[in-house]
Scaffold this motif. Structure first.
Motif, mmCIF file in Angstrom:
data_model
loop_
_atom_site.group_PDB
_atom_site.id
_atom_site.type_symbol
_atom_site.label_atom_id
_atom_site.label_comp_id
_atom_site.label_asym_id
_atom_site.label_seq_id
_atom_site.Cartn_x
_atom_site.Cartn_y
_atom_site.Cartn_z
ATOM 1 N N ILE A 8 93.515 45.816 0.849
ATOM 2 C CA ILE A 8 93.059 45.439 2.188
ATOM 3 C C ILE A 8 93.133 43.925 2.344
ATOM 4 O O ILE A 8 92.671 43.171 1.485
ATOM 5 N N GLY A 9 93.711 43.477 3.435
ATOM 6 C CA GLY A 9 93.788 42.053 3.709
ATOM 7 C C GLY A 9 95.081 41.417 3.216
ATOM 8 O O GLY A 9 96.012 42.092 2.787
ATOM 9 N N HIS A 10 95.115 40.077 3.315
ATOM 10 C CA HIS A 10 96.296 39.302 2.920
ATOM 11 C C HIS A 10 97.527 39.765 3.694
ATOM 12 O O HIS A 10 98.635 39.812 3.156
ATOM 13 N N THR A 11 97.326 40.116 4.956
ATOM 14 C CA THR A 11 98.426 40.588 5.796
ATOM 15 C C THR A 11 99.241 39.399 6.309
ATOM 16 O O THR A 11 98.697 38.329 6.581
ATOM 17 N N SER A 23 105.266 26.955 22.631
ATOM 18 C CA SER A 23 104.219 27.729 21.974
ATOM 19 C C SER A 23 104.796 28.711 20.965
ATOM 20 O O SER A 23 106.005 28.959 20.920
ATOM 21 N N MET A 24 103.911 29.263 20.139
ATOM 22 C CA MET A 24 104.296 30.248 19.140
ATOM 23 C C MET A 24 103.320 31.418 19.195
ATOM 24 O O MET A 24 102.098 31.236 19.107
ATOM 25 N N LEU A 25 103.870 32.621 19.398
ATOM 26 C CA LEU A 25 103.066 33.837 19.346
ATOM 27 C C LEU A 25 103.006 34.270 17.887
ATOM 28 O O LEU A 25 104.036 34.558 17.273
ATOM 29 N N LEU A 26 101.816 34.294 17.324
ATOM 30 C CA LEU A 26 101.622 34.615 15.915
ATOM 31 C C LEU A 26 101.021 36.008 15.792
ATOM 32 O O LEU A 26 99.867 36.232 16.174
ATOM 33 N N LEU A 27 101.808 36.945 15.289
ATOM 34 C CA LEU A 27 101.348 38.329 15.154
ATOM 35 C C LEU A 27 100.902 38.571 13.715
ATOM 36 O O LEU A 27 101.732 38.555 12.796
ATOM 37 N N LYS A 28 99.606 38.781 13.524
ATOM 38 C CA LYS A 28 99.091 39.063 12.175
ATOM 39 C C LYS A 28 99.199 40.572 11.949
ATOM 40 O O LYS A 28 98.559 41.366 12.646
ATOM 41 N N ILE A 29 100.002 40.957 10.972
ATOM 42 C CA ILE A 29 100.426 42.348 10.825
ATOM 43 C C ILE A 29 99.359 43.176 10.107
ATOM 44 O O ILE A 29 99.474 43.538 8.927
ATOM 45 N N GLU A 30 98.299 43.500 10.842
ATOM 46 C CA GLU A 30 97.180 44.246 10.275
ATOM 47 C C GLU A 30 97.529 45.711 9.989
ATOM 48 O O GLU A 30 96.809 46.395 9.266
ATOM 49 N N LYS A 31 98.639 46.177 10.537
ATOM 50 C CA LYS A 31 99.042 47.546 10.220
ATOM 51 C C LYS A 31 99.483 47.666 8.765
ATOM 52 O O LYS A 31 99.669 48.770 8.259
ATOM 53 N N ASN A 32 99.619 46.527 8.055
ATOM 54 C CA ASN A 32 99.992 46.554 6.643
ATOM 55 C C ASN A 32 98.813 46.874 5.727
ATOM 56 O O ASN A 32 98.995 47.008 4.517
ATOM 57 N N ASN A 33 97.609 46.973 6.276
ATOM 58 C CA ASN A 33 96.477 47.416 5.464
ATOM 59 C C ASN A 33 96.730 48.855 5.012
ATOM 60 O O ASN A 33 97.456 49.598 5.679
ATOM 61 N N PRO A 34 96.144 49.288 3.897
ATOM 62 C CA PRO A 34 96.483 50.606 3.334
ATOM 63 C C PRO A 34 96.238 51.780 4.272
ATOM 64 O O PRO A 34 96.952 52.780 4.217
ATOM 65 N N ALA A 294 96.886 45.401 15.603
ATOM 66 C CA ALA A 294 95.741 46.208 15.154
ATOM 67 C C ALA A 294 96.164 47.452 14.399
ATOM 68 O O ALA A 294 95.535 47.847 13.414
ATOM 69 N N ASP A 295 97.225 48.108 14.865
ATOM 70 C CA ASP A 295 97.809 49.224 14.134
ATOM 71 C C ASP A 295 99.263 49.364 14.530
ATOM 72 O O ASP A 295 99.765 48.614 15.377
ATOM 73 N N GLY A 296 99.967 50.295 13.893
ATOM 74 C CA GLY A 296 101.396 50.414 14.102
ATOM 75 C C GLY A 296 101.788 51.482 15.101
ATOM 76 O O GLY A 296 101.064 52.465 15.316
ATOM 77 N N GLY A 297 102.938 51.315 15.686
ATOM 78 C CA GLY A 297 103.442 52.283 16.650
ATOM 79 C C GLY A 297 103.842 53.606 16.030
ATOM 80 O O GLY A 297 104.056 54.588 16.751
ATOM 81 N N GLU A 298 103.934 53.650 14.691
ATOM 82 C CA GLU A 298 104.295 54.893 14.015
ATOM 83 C C GLU A 298 103.333 56.023 14.349
ATOM 84 O O GLU A 298 103.697 57.201 14.258
#
Length: 329
Positions: A8-11, A23-34, A294-298
């Motif tokens: 968990i974390g370190h995404t 500007s820069m849109l920064l997407l933190k890929i939280e869907k990579n959590n287990p 927050a989560d993935g489209g899968e």
């Protein structure tokens, strides 16, 4: 690493340049959590707090929670780690794939009863049934994520990571508001680091968190539907502006991001991205603009990413794609 929770974390963060205002849109890929979402963070936080306080006991403790899916998956992982039992109370609005993931991991699924429209979220009945089960089942505890102070506490790691990854510069944060836990925890942390950070909360059109009239909506896992009570963890003092996003804007943006970047994001994340780009374009925010995936489209391939499903519900809007193309070009 010896257990799934160590993952968990370190995404990572994906940076997407926005030519407007440099500007820069920064997407933190939280869907990579287990468990596939940012809710893994707060689910484990709530279970650990309950164990430490003695409200939940090992090895026969039972977690009960109302969930549209992501929190439930996170709680299922925590239940496995600590040798607990988990009962998820769900309704028809939850994505079927989320429910099947919970079931595959060993959760017990309880559906609420009643007649509800396809775009109605049965949160009130879910909460009622979860509280009832917590009383009936020996050793059970209703987590009640909407009012649980350990919910926002679970996002301290997100804040630490984001500050480190951006070298201390987060000019704006745009995120969805559902239970309010992620928004409260992340907004407080970012503003403690730099009080100049602008925070924008996004809810579905039809949600009542920011005082607008309630009506049904299709976005899952976000907002507070009409008839429910806004959770105690929602902290309006940390939100500089609360806005609404339509289902069409949210879903069309998720589809646009998939085709433009190759990244599958969930519907609610699509809404946050749309509003972030809209606010950058209008000059309200600029610089490093952080948005959590927050989560993935899968989990939404049969809905958000199904053109026939969208067409039948009148959720296709070509103006959204036109706006996004203009803002990113």
């Amino acid at each position: 690493m010896s257990k799934v929770s160590d993952l968990i974390g370190h995404t990572p963060i994906l940076g997407i340049p926005v030519p407007i205002r440099n500007s820069m849109l920064l997407l933190k890929i939280e869907k990579n959590n287990p468990g596939g979402s940012m809710k893994d963070r707060m689910a484990r936080s709530m279970v650990m707090a309950a164990l430490e306080s003695g409200r939940l006991k090992r090895p026969h403790g039972v977690i009960v929670e109302s969930s549209s899916g992501n929190t439930g998956i996170g709680l299922t992982l925590a239940a496995i780690e600590f040798g607990l039992r988990f009962i998820a109370v769900v309704d028809h609005h939850a994505a079927p794939d989320k429910i099947e993931v919970m079931r595959a991991l060993g959760a017990e699924i309880r559906y609420v009863e009643g007649q509800y429209g396809e775009d109605e979220v049965a949160v009130v009945e879910r909460q009622r049934l979860a509280a009832e089960l917590a009383v009936q089942v020996p050793g059970a505890m209703f987590m009640n994520q909407s009012d649980n102070p350990a919910n926002p506490d679970g996002y301290a790691g997100f804040v630490r990571e984001a500050i480190e990854q951006t070298h201390g510069r987060v000019d704006a944060y745009v995120g969805c508001v559902g239970t309010g836990g992620s928004m409260a925890g992340i907004a407080r942390g970012l503003k403690q680091h730099d009080a100049r950070t602008t925070v924008i909360g996004v809810e579905p059109a039809g949600s009542i968190i920011f005082g607008q009239p309630g009506h049904p909506y299709y976005q899952s896992g976000t907002g507070t539907p009409k008839g429910d009570t806004v959770g105690l963890v929602v902290d309006h003092t940390t939100i500089d502006q609360g806005v609404q996003v339509t289902d069409a804007q949210a879903f069309e943006t998720a589809r646009f991001m998939a085709r433009r970047t190759g990244l599958l994001v969930g519907g609610s994340t699509g809404g946050a991205i749309y509003k972030a780009l809209e606010f950058i374009h209008s000059g309200v925010i600029s610089g490093n603009v952080l948005v959590p995936v927050a989560d993935g489209g899968e989990k939404y391939l049969h809905t958000v990413f199904n053109e026939e499903w969208l067409r039948e519900r009148k959720l296709l809007d070509p103006r959204v794609t036109a706006n996004l193309t203009r803002w990113l070009n």
